[in-house]
Scaffold this motif. Sequence first.
Motif, mmCIF file in Angstrom:
data_model
loop_
_atom_site.group_PDB
_atom_site.id
_atom_site.type_symbol
_atom_site.label_atom_id
_atom_site.label_comp_id
_atom_site.label_asym_id
_atom_site.label_seq_id
_atom_site.Cartn_x
_atom_site.Cartn_y
_atom_site.Cartn_z
ATOM 1 N N MET A 170 1.017 -1.203 0.058
ATOM 2 C CA MET A 170 0.128 0.086 0.094
ATOM 3 C C MET A 170 0.963 1.421 -0.066
ATOM 4 N N MET A 171 1.849 1.280 0.813
ATOM 5 C CA MET A 171 2.728 2.398 0.970
ATOM 6 C C MET A 171 3.491 2.533 -0.308
ATOM 7 N N LYS A 172 3.935 1.483 -0.798
ATOM 8 C CA LYS A 172 4.960 1.424 -1.883
ATOM 9 C C LYS A 172 4.181 2.042 -3.112
ATOM 10 N N ALA A 173 2.767 1.551 -3.322
ATOM 11 C CA ALA A 173 2.017 1.911 -4.274
ATOM 12 C C ALA A 173 1.911 3.547 -4.259
ATOM 13 N N PHE A 174 1.451 4.124 -2.935
ATOM 14 C CA PHE A 174 1.555 5.305 -2.554
ATOM 15 C C PHE A 174 2.604 6.267 -3.202
ATOM 16 N N PHE A 175 3.955 5.880 -2.585
ATOM 17 C CA PHE A 175 5.189 6.226 -3.224
ATOM 18 C C PHE A 175 5.334 6.493 -4.567
ATOM 19 N N ILE A 176 5.156 5.401 -5.206
ATOM 20 C CA ILE A 176 5.284 5.169 -6.752
ATOM 21 C C ILE A 176 4.278 6.325 -7.425
ATOM 22 N N ARG A 177 3.248 6.788 -6.979
ATOM 23 C CA ARG A 177 2.248 7.373 -7.538
ATOM 24 C C ARG A 177 2.480 9.034 -7.274
ATOM 25 N N LEU A 178 3.119 9.176 -6.088
ATOM 26 C CA LEU A 178 3.577 10.311 -5.451
ATOM 27 C C LEU A 178 4.897 10.759 -6.507
ATOM 28 N N LEU A 179 5.898 10.057 -6.490
ATOM 29 C CA LEU A 179 6.953 10.243 -7.617
ATOM 30 C C LEU A 179 6.918 10.510 -8.777
ATOM 31 N N SER A 180 5.810 9.808 -9.278
ATOM 32 C CA SER A 180 5.667 9.755 -10.805
ATOM 33 C C SER A 180 4.894 11.034 -10.951
ATOM 34 N N GLY A 181 3.933 11.553 -9.924
ATOM 35 C CA GLY A 181 3.245 12.990 -10.103
ATOM 36 C C GLY A 181 4.113 13.960 -10.214
ATOM 37 N N ILE A 182 5.339 13.795 -9.192
ATOM 38 C CA ILE A 182 6.064 14.891 -8.931
ATOM 39 C C ILE A 182 7.010 15.188 -10.273
ATOM 40 N N VAL A 183 7.267 13.982 -10.853
ATOM 41 C CA VAL A 183 8.178 14.116 -12.119
ATOM 42 C C VAL A 183 7.191 14.621 -13.294
ATOM 43 N N LEU A 184 6.047 14.334 -13.360
ATOM 44 C CA LEU A 184 5.071 14.663 -14.325
ATOM 45 C C LEU A 184 4.799 16.309 -14.290
ATOM 46 N N LEU A 185 4.491 16.621 -12.957
ATOM 47 C CA LEU A 185 4.417 18.105 -12.743
ATOM 48 C C LEU A 185 5.727 18.751 -12.986
ATOM 49 N N SER A 186 6.892 18.314 -12.746
ATOM 50 C CA SER A 186 8.101 18.926 -13.326
ATOM 51 C C SER A 186 8.256 19.192 -14.486
ATOM 52 N N LEU A 187 7.896 18.155 -15.260
ATOM 53 C CA LEU A 187 7.975 18.138 -16.484
ATOM 54 C C LEU A 187 7.004 19.129 -17.151
ATOM 55 N N ILE A 188 5.713 19.222 -16.651
ATOM 56 C CA ILE A 188 4.666 20.155 -17.384
ATOM 57 C C ILE A 188 5.198 21.417 -17.060
ATOM 58 N N ILE A 189 5.837 21.708 -15.875
ATOM 59 C CA ILE A 189 6.143 23.172 -15.778
ATOM 60 C C ILE A 189 7.296 23.528 -16.614
ATOM 61 N N THR A 190 8.217 22.589 -16.860
ATOM 62 C CA THR A 190 9.469 23.028 -17.660
ATOM 63 C C THR A 190 9.227 23.192 -19.107
ATOM 64 N N LEU A 191 8.170 22.366 -19.605
ATOM 65 C CA LEU A 191 7.773 22.490 -20.878
ATOM 66 C C LEU A 191 6.819 23.727 -21.239
ATOM 67 N N GLY A 192 5.899 24.009 -19.981
ATOM 68 C CA GLY A 192 5.214 25.339 -20.035
ATOM 69 C C GLY A 192 6.083 26.527 -20.025
ATOM 70 N N LEU A 193 7.010 26.570 -19.485
ATOM 71 C CA LEU A 193 8.030 27.764 -19.639
ATOM 72 C C LEU A 193 8.832 27.697 -20.769
ATOM 73 N N LEU A 194 9.181 26.708 -21.310
ATOM 74 C CA LEU A 194 9.884 26.524 -22.706
ATOM 75 C C LEU A 194 8.966 27.046 -23.910
#
Length: 275
Positions: free
Chosen positions: A1-25
Amino acid sequence: MMKAFFIRLLSGIVLLSLIITLGLLGGWPLFVFVLMISLIGFWEFCRVFHLERTLLGISGLAFTLLYYFCLRHQRMPMEVGLVMVLAYLVFIMGVYVFTFPKFRTEEIMASLFGLLYVPVMLSFLYLTRELSVGNVEGKLLFFLIFICSWGCDTCAYAVGMLLGRHKLAPVLSPKKSIEGAVGGVIGAALLGFLYGRLFLGDEGACALICAVGALVSQVGDLAASAIKRNHEIKDYGTLIPGHGGILDRFDSVIFTAPIIFVLAVLLMQGNTLVG
Protein backbone atom coordinates in the motif's frame (compact mmCIF):
# COMPACT_ATOMS: atom_id res chain seq x y z
CA MET A 1 0.00 0.00 0.00
CA MET A 2 2.70 2.47 1.00
CA LYS A 3 4.85 1.41 -1.95
CA ALA A 4 2.01 2.12 -4.37
CA PHE A 5 1.45 5.52 -2.72
CA PHE A 6 5.09 6.52 -3.06
CA ILE A 7 5.25 5.33 -6.67
CA ARG A 8 2.18 7.43 -7.46
CA LEU A 9 3.60 10.42 -5.59
CA LEU A 10 7.01 10.18 -7.27
CA SER A 11 5.60 9.82 -10.78
CA GLY A 12 3.24 12.72 -10.06
CA ILE A 13 6.16 14.94 -9.02
CA VAL A 14 8.14 13.98 -12.13
CA LEU A 15 5.14 14.66 -14.38
CA LEU A 16 4.44 18.01 -12.71
CA SER A 17 8.08 19.03 -13.09
CA LEU A 18 7.94 18.09 -16.76
CA ILE A 19 4.77 20.13 -17.28
CA ILE A 20 6.28 23.20 -15.60
CA THR A 21 9.47 22.93 -17.64
CA LEU A 22 7.63 22.48 -20.94
CA GLY A 23 5.20 25.26 -20.09
CA LEU A 24 8.07 27.67 -19.53
CA LEU A 25 9.89 26.57 -22.68
CA GLY A 26 6.89 26.39 -25.02
CA GLY A 27 7.70 26.10 -28.73
CA TRP A 28 8.95 22.83 -30.17
CA PRO A 29 9.50 20.99 -26.83
CA LEU A 30 5.89 21.53 -25.77
CA PHE A 31 4.58 20.85 -29.27
CA VAL A 32 6.36 17.48 -29.43
CA PHE A 33 5.14 16.55 -25.95
CA VAL A 34 1.50 17.38 -26.73
CA LEU A 35 1.75 15.53 -30.03
CA MET A 36 3.16 12.44 -28.30
CA ILE A 37 0.50 12.31 -25.56
CA SER A 38 -2.17 12.87 -28.23
CA LEU A 39 -0.93 9.92 -30.27
CA ILE A 40 -0.65 7.69 -27.20
CA GLY A 41 -4.00 8.85 -25.84
CA PHE A 42 -5.74 8.21 -29.16
CA TRP A 43 -4.19 4.74 -29.30
CA GLU A 44 -5.37 4.05 -25.72
CA PHE A 45 -8.87 5.16 -26.68
CA CYS A 46 -8.91 3.00 -29.81
CA ARG A 47 -7.75 0.02 -27.75
CA VAL A 48 -10.92 0.29 -25.65
CA PHE A 49 -12.94 -0.34 -28.83
CA HIS A 50 -10.41 -2.84 -30.24
CA LEU A 51 -9.62 -0.52 -33.14
CA GLU A 52 -5.93 0.13 -32.49
CA ARG A 53 -4.68 -2.26 -35.18
CA THR A 54 -7.41 -1.59 -37.71
CA LEU A 55 -7.52 0.86 -40.61
CA LEU A 56 -9.59 3.20 -38.44
CA GLY A 57 -7.02 3.28 -35.66
CA ILE A 58 -4.01 3.64 -37.95
CA SER A 59 -5.66 6.32 -40.09
CA GLY A 60 -6.60 8.21 -36.91
CA LEU A 61 -2.94 8.29 -35.89
CA ALA A 62 -2.00 9.51 -39.37
CA PHE A 63 -4.61 12.28 -39.26
CA THR A 64 -3.39 13.26 -35.80
CA LEU A 65 0.09 13.79 -37.22
CA LEU A 66 -1.30 15.79 -40.14
CA TYR A 67 -3.55 17.85 -37.85
CA TYR A 68 -0.63 18.80 -35.61
CA PHE A 69 1.55 19.59 -38.60
CA CYS A 70 -1.11 22.06 -39.74
CA LEU A 71 -1.41 23.60 -36.27
CA ARG A 72 2.32 24.19 -36.13
CA HIS A 73 2.77 25.60 -39.62
CA GLN A 74 -0.45 27.46 -40.39
CA ARG A 75 -1.39 30.99 -39.34
CA MET A 76 -5.07 30.06 -38.91
CA PRO A 77 -4.96 26.87 -36.82
CA MET A 78 -8.65 26.88 -35.88
CA GLU A 79 -9.86 27.00 -39.47
CA VAL A 80 -7.32 24.42 -40.59
CA GLY A 81 -8.21 22.19 -37.65
CA LEU A 82 -11.89 22.27 -38.59
CA VAL A 83 -11.06 21.34 -42.19
CA MET A 84 -8.91 18.44 -40.95
CA VAL A 85 -11.69 17.06 -38.77
CA LEU A 86 -14.19 17.29 -41.63
CA ALA A 87 -11.68 15.60 -43.93
CA TYR A 88 -11.29 12.78 -41.42
CA LEU A 89 -15.07 12.38 -41.24
CA VAL A 90 -15.26 12.05 -45.01
CA PHE A 91 -12.36 9.59 -44.99
CA ILE A 92 -13.77 7.25 -42.35
CA MET A 93 -17.20 7.32 -43.97
CA GLY A 94 -15.44 6.27 -47.17
CA VAL A 95 -13.78 3.43 -45.24
CA TYR A 96 -17.19 2.49 -43.84
CA VAL A 97 -18.78 2.38 -47.28
CA PHE A 98 -16.05 0.67 -49.31
CA THR A 99 -15.18 -1.97 -46.71
CA PHE A 100 -18.80 -2.66 -45.72
CA PRO A 101 -19.68 -4.65 -43.64
CA LYS A 102 -16.25 -4.87 -41.98
CA PHE A 103 -16.89 -2.01 -39.53
CA ARG A 104 -19.99 -1.30 -37.49
CA THR A 105 -21.50 2.17 -37.23
CA GLU A 106 -20.48 2.33 -33.56
CA GLU A 107 -16.84 1.75 -34.50
CA ILE A 108 -16.90 4.52 -37.11
CA MET A 109 -18.39 6.94 -34.58
CA ALA A 110 -15.88 5.85 -31.93
CA SER A 111 -13.02 6.64 -34.31
CA LEU A 112 -14.33 10.15 -35.04
CA PHE A 113 -15.14 10.80 -31.39
CA GLY A 114 -11.68 9.59 -30.38
CA LEU A 115 -10.00 12.06 -32.73
CA LEU A 116 -12.05 14.95 -31.34
CA TYR A 117 -11.85 13.80 -27.73
CA VAL A 118 -8.11 13.25 -27.53
CA PRO A 119 -5.86 14.89 -30.18
CA VAL A 120 -8.07 17.88 -30.96
CA MET A 121 -8.94 18.77 -27.37
CA LEU A 122 -5.41 18.13 -26.12
CA SER A 123 -4.05 20.40 -28.85
CA PHE A 124 -5.43 23.33 -26.84
CA LEU A 125 -2.54 22.79 -24.44
CA TYR A 126 -0.23 23.96 -27.20
CA LEU A 127 -2.67 26.56 -28.58
CA THR A 128 -3.12 28.12 -25.14
CA ARG A 129 0.64 28.34 -24.68
CA GLU A 130 0.88 30.10 -28.04
CA LEU A 131 -2.00 32.43 -27.20
CA SER A 132 -1.51 36.08 -26.28
CA VAL A 133 -4.36 38.09 -24.76
CA GLY A 134 -3.51 41.74 -24.32
CA ASN A 135 -0.35 41.85 -22.25
CA VAL A 136 -0.82 38.36 -20.83
CA GLU A 137 1.73 35.82 -22.07
CA GLY A 138 0.67 32.38 -23.18
CA LYS A 139 2.85 30.60 -20.64
CA LEU A 140 0.89 32.22 -17.81
CA LEU A 141 -2.40 31.14 -19.34
CA PHE A 142 -1.02 27.64 -19.92
CA PHE A 143 -0.54 26.98 -16.22
CA LEU A 144 -4.17 27.92 -15.50
CA ILE A 145 -5.16 24.67 -17.21
CA PHE A 146 -3.37 22.58 -14.60
CA ILE A 147 -4.23 24.82 -11.67
CA CYS A 148 -7.94 24.33 -12.27
CA SER A 149 -7.78 20.64 -13.28
CA TRP A 150 -5.14 19.06 -11.06
CA GLY A 151 -5.73 21.69 -8.36
CA CYS A 152 -9.40 20.78 -8.37
CA ASP A 153 -8.53 17.06 -8.14
CA THR A 154 -6.34 17.64 -5.09
CA CYS A 155 -8.79 19.93 -3.30
CA ALA A 156 -11.75 17.68 -4.08
CA TYR A 157 -9.89 14.67 -2.69
CA ALA A 158 -8.91 16.48 0.51
CA VAL A 159 -12.37 17.93 1.17
CA GLY A 160 -14.05 14.66 0.25
CA MET A 161 -11.89 12.73 2.71
CA LEU A 162 -12.68 15.19 5.51
CA LEU A 163 -16.29 16.14 4.86
CA GLY A 164 -17.66 13.83 2.17
CA ARG A 165 -21.11 12.49 3.07
CA HIS A 166 -23.26 12.62 -0.06
CA LYS A 167 -22.29 10.64 -3.16
CA LEU A 168 -21.82 12.62 -6.37
CA ALA A 169 -22.18 9.69 -8.79
CA PRO A 170 -22.65 6.56 -6.66
CA VAL A 171 -22.80 4.08 -9.55
CA LEU A 172 -20.07 5.61 -11.65
CA SER A 173 -17.60 6.75 -8.97
CA PRO A 174 -18.60 5.71 -5.43
CA LYS A 175 -15.69 7.52 -3.75
CA LYS A 176 -16.55 10.98 -5.11
CA SER A 177 -18.79 13.18 -2.99
CA ILE A 178 -20.81 16.34 -3.58
CA GLU A 179 -18.86 18.01 -0.78
CA GLY A 180 -15.61 17.08 -2.48
CA ALA A 181 -16.82 18.41 -5.82
CA VAL A 182 -17.81 21.73 -4.26
CA GLY A 183 -14.51 21.86 -2.38
CA GLY A 184 -12.65 21.23 -5.62
CA VAL A 185 -14.34 24.14 -7.37
CA ILE A 186 -13.80 26.50 -4.43
CA GLY A 187 -10.20 25.35 -4.03
CA ALA A 188 -9.46 25.83 -7.73
CA ALA A 189 -11.05 29.31 -7.61
CA LEU A 190 -8.85 30.25 -4.64
CA LEU A 191 -5.75 28.93 -6.36
CA GLY A 192 -6.71 30.89 -9.46
CA PHE A 193 -7.23 34.02 -7.37
CA LEU A 194 -3.76 33.70 -5.81
CA TYR A 195 -2.17 32.92 -9.17
CA GLY A 196 -3.87 35.92 -10.74
CA ARG A 197 -2.78 38.19 -7.89
CA LEU A 198 0.83 37.04 -8.09
CA PHE A 199 1.39 36.75 -11.83
CA LEU A 200 -1.40 38.23 -13.93
CA GLY A 201 -2.77 41.19 -12.03
CA ASP A 202 -6.34 40.05 -12.76
CA GLU A 203 -7.29 37.84 -9.84
CA GLY A 204 -11.06 38.09 -10.45
CA ALA A 205 -10.86 36.76 -14.01
CA CYS A 206 -8.43 34.01 -12.97
CA ALA A 207 -10.67 32.91 -10.09
CA LEU A 208 -13.69 32.75 -12.39
CA ILE A 209 -11.77 30.92 -15.11
CA CYS A 210 -10.48 28.33 -12.63
CA ALA A 211 -13.92 27.86 -11.04
CA VAL A 212 -15.55 27.18 -14.41
CA GLY A 213 -12.57 25.08 -15.47
CA ALA A 214 -12.86 23.03 -12.27
CA LEU A 215 -16.52 22.29 -12.96
CA VAL A 216 -15.68 21.14 -16.47
CA SER A 217 -12.66 19.15 -15.30
CA GLN A 218 -14.88 17.05 -13.04
CA VAL A 219 -17.14 16.28 -15.99
CA GLY A 220 -14.04 15.20 -17.91
CA ASP A 221 -12.92 12.98 -15.05
CA LEU A 222 -16.32 11.30 -14.75
CA ALA A 223 -16.69 10.97 -18.53
CA ALA A 224 -13.41 9.06 -18.75
CA SER A 225 -14.58 6.85 -15.87
CA ALA A 226 -17.90 6.22 -17.60
CA ILE A 227 -16.17 4.98 -20.74
CA LYS A 228 -14.03 2.63 -18.66
CA ARG A 229 -17.06 1.34 -16.77
CA ASN A 230 -18.99 0.75 -19.98
CA HIS A 231 -16.14 -1.34 -21.33
CA GLU A 232 -15.14 -2.96 -18.02
CA ILE A 233 -11.52 -1.80 -17.88
CA LYS A 234 -9.66 -0.46 -14.86
CA ASP A 235 -7.15 1.84 -16.57
CA TYR A 236 -6.54 3.05 -20.10
CA GLY A 237 -2.85 2.10 -19.90
CA THR A 238 0.22 1.66 -17.69
CA LEU A 239 2.53 4.36 -19.07
CA ILE A 240 2.53 6.52 -15.92
CA PRO A 241 3.37 4.43 -12.81
CA GLY A 242 0.68 4.67 -10.18
CA HIS A 243 -1.64 6.68 -12.42
CA GLY A 244 -2.35 4.51 -15.46
CA GLY A 245 -2.30 5.74 -19.03
CA ILE A 246 -2.35 9.17 -20.61
CA LEU A 247 -6.14 9.27 -20.53
CA ASP A 248 -6.17 8.32 -16.85
CA ARG A 249 -3.93 11.25 -15.91
CA PHE A 250 -5.07 13.83 -18.47
CA ASP A 251 -8.80 13.04 -18.41
CA SER A 252 -9.69 16.35 -16.74
CA VAL A 253 -7.05 18.32 -18.66
CA ILE A 254 -8.64 17.20 -21.94
CA PHE A 255 -11.78 19.13 -21.01
CA THR A 256 -10.20 22.12 -19.28
CA ALA A 257 -7.66 23.02 -21.99
CA PRO A 258 -10.25 24.23 -24.57
CA ILE A 259 -12.30 25.93 -21.85
CA ILE A 260 -9.33 27.90 -20.52
CA PHE A 261 -8.45 28.95 -24.07
CA VAL A 262 -11.97 30.26 -24.73
CA LEU A 263 -12.45 31.89 -21.32
CA ALA A 264 -9.06 33.60 -21.49
CA VAL A 265 -10.04 35.17 -24.80
CA LEU A 266 -13.47 36.21 -23.52
CA LEU A 267 -12.55 37.47 -20.07
CA MET A 268 -9.09 38.94 -20.49
CA GLN A 269 -9.63 41.90 -22.74
CA GLY A 270 -7.13 42.89 -25.39
CA ASN A 271 -5.91 41.96 -28.82
CA THR A 272 -5.64 38.23 -29.36
CA LEU A 273 -3.00 36.58 -31.48
CA VAL A 274 -2.57 32.88 -32.10
CA GLY A 275 0.51 31.36 -33.72
